[in-house]
Write a protein that holds these residues in place. Structure first.
Motif, mmCIF file in Angstrom:
data_model
loop_
_atom_site.group_PDB
_atom_site.id
_atom_site.type_symbol
_atom_site.label_atom_id
_atom_site.label_comp_id
_atom_site.label_asym_id
_atom_site.label_seq_id
_atom_site.Cartn_x
_atom_site.Cartn_y
_atom_site.Cartn_z
ATOM 1 N N GLN A 13 16.679 19.030 52.659
ATOM 2 C CA GLN A 13 16.408 17.664 52.833
ATOM 3 C C GLN A 13 16.830 16.874 54.023
ATOM 4 O OE1 GLN A 13 15.893 14.548 49.684
ATOM 5 N NE2 GLN A 13 18.072 14.168 50.302
ATOM 6 N N ASP A 16 14.534 18.309 56.808
ATOM 7 C CA ASP A 16 13.084 17.546 56.855
ATOM 8 C C ASP A 16 13.314 16.054 57.273
ATOM 9 O OD1 ASP A 16 10.957 18.908 55.794
ATOM 10 O OD2 ASP A 16 11.606 18.998 53.758
ATOM 11 N N THR A 17 14.158 15.607 56.838
ATOM 12 C CA THR A 17 14.321 14.186 57.457
ATOM 13 C C THR A 17 14.470 13.899 58.910
ATOM 14 O OG1 THR A 17 15.768 13.748 55.274
ATOM 15 C CG2 THR A 17 15.871 11.958 57.309
ATOM 16 N N TYR A 180 11.213 19.622 44.610
ATOM 17 C CA TYR A 180 11.448 19.090 45.843
ATOM 18 C C TYR A 180 10.279 18.568 46.595
ATOM 19 C CZ TYR A 180 12.988 18.236 50.572
ATOM 20 O OH TYR A 180 13.012 17.604 51.897
ATOM 21 N N ASP A 181 9.239 19.475 46.850
ATOM 22 C CA ASP A 181 8.228 19.361 47.553
ATOM 23 C C ASP A 181 7.517 18.250 46.985
ATOM 24 O OD1 ASP A 181 8.790 21.110 49.608
ATOM 25 O OD2 ASP A 181 7.575 22.853 48.586
ATOM 26 N N ALA A 184 9.261 14.827 47.560
ATOM 27 C CA ALA A 184 9.258 14.750 49.093
ATOM 28 C C ALA A 184 8.070 14.506 49.578
ATOM 29 C CB ALA A 184 9.691 15.849 49.878
ATOM 30 N N LEU A 188 10.974 10.641 51.385
ATOM 31 C CA LEU A 188 12.207 11.161 51.391
ATOM 32 C C LEU A 188 13.165 9.689 51.150
ATOM 33 C CD1 LEU A 188 12.251 13.794 54.392
ATOM 34 C CD2 LEU A 188 12.613 14.224 51.766
ATOM 35 N N ALA A 190 14.310 13.204 48.371
ATOM 36 C CA ALA A 190 13.921 13.342 47.125
ATOM 37 C C ALA A 190 14.879 13.800 46.286
ATOM 38 C CB ALA A 190 12.943 14.800 47.440
ATOM 39 N N ARG A 231 13.276 11.420 40.945
ATOM 40 C CA ARG A 231 13.946 12.011 41.988
ATOM 41 C C ARG A 231 14.895 13.096 41.538
ATOM 42 N NH1 ARG A 231 13.796 7.015 44.713
ATOM 43 N NH2 ARG A 231 12.764 6.872 46.451
#
Ligand SMILES: [Zn+2]
Length: 237
Positions: A13, A16-17, A180-181, A184, A188, A190, A231
């Motif tokens: 995460q 990804d952020t 998660y996907d 997300a 975000l 997630a 979440r």
């Protein structure tokens, strides 16, 4: 401390952020360049408008000069004709014609003066518009160069960030990764902590079942989800 499975998602995460943030920054670059180009366009437009205004005034002046010239010719012709007139009333009538033409010439000369004054103003306006662009253009160009360079750097950073995201997906458990996907994709974060029995995402109270799942007291491998926003929850006290 959150367990290893959550830890893997938190690392993902985090990366990804950063990826999403870089993507947003990269998307903004063309818009920022377009804004600078718009400023340049506006400054050039002001110069063009001033140039057009000046040309219009100059052609009006030319036209007026032609009109004055032909009125003066008429005046000269009338004066010559007047000399050959013997009858008093004819002479006076021609005198009246001459006065009329003189009046017209005077009126046109007055207008010509006004136009000349406007031409002076228009020249100043034109020079001022040119000065603005001249003064700003190097700054505009430097800003565009800087933005293009920034775009290139961001693209390189994004590529690295994407590789880091891909690397972080490996250690994540399959089922948790799918959850998660899905989360997300909605935005975000997630994965959020429970704090004071509240979801760190929607800030609503979580059920005791969700809380105990997050504490790892549920069935093994169970994923704790917020009852309100779905979440993924973890225990962080
Ligand atoms: Zn929630």
């Amino acid at each position: 401390m959150p367990g290893a499975a959550i830890e893997a998602l938190l690392i993902l995460q985090n990366r990804d952020t950063r990826r999403v943030d870089l993507e947003a920054q990269l998307r903004a670059v063309p818009t920022d360049i377009a804004l600078v180009e718009r400023d340049i366009g506006e400054e050039k437009g002001a110069i063009e408008a001033a140039r057009t205004g000046l040309r219009e005034l100059e052609s009006r002046k030319k036209l007026l000069e032609t009109e004055i010239g032909s009125a003066e010719q008429t005046l000269a012709k009338y004066r010559t004709q007047q000399l050959s007139l013997r009858k008093n009333d004819e002479y006076q009538a021609m005198g009246h014609e001459i006065e009329t033409v003189q009046g017209q010439i005077g009126e046109m000369e007055g207008r010509e003066l006004e136009i000349m004054f406007s031409i002076d103003l228009a020249k100043k306006k034109f020079a001022a518009a040119e000065a603005v662009l001249k003064q700003n253009i190097s700054g505009h160009e430097a800003r565009i160069r800087m933005l293009r360079e920034r775009g290139e750097n961001l693209a390189a950073e994004l590529k690295a960030a994407q590789a880091e995201v891909a690397a972080a997906r490996g250690p994540a458990a399959d089922g948790w990764l799918r959850a998660y996907d899905r989360m997300a994709a909605r935005g975000l974060p997630a994965v959020v902590p429970i704090r004071g029995s509240k979801c760190g995402g929607c800030h609503l109270k979580v059920s005791s079942e969700a809380e105990s799942a997050a504490r790892g007291k549920g069935s093994p491998g169970e994923l704790a989800r917020c009852d309100q926003c779905a979440r993924i929850l973890y225990w962080d006290n």
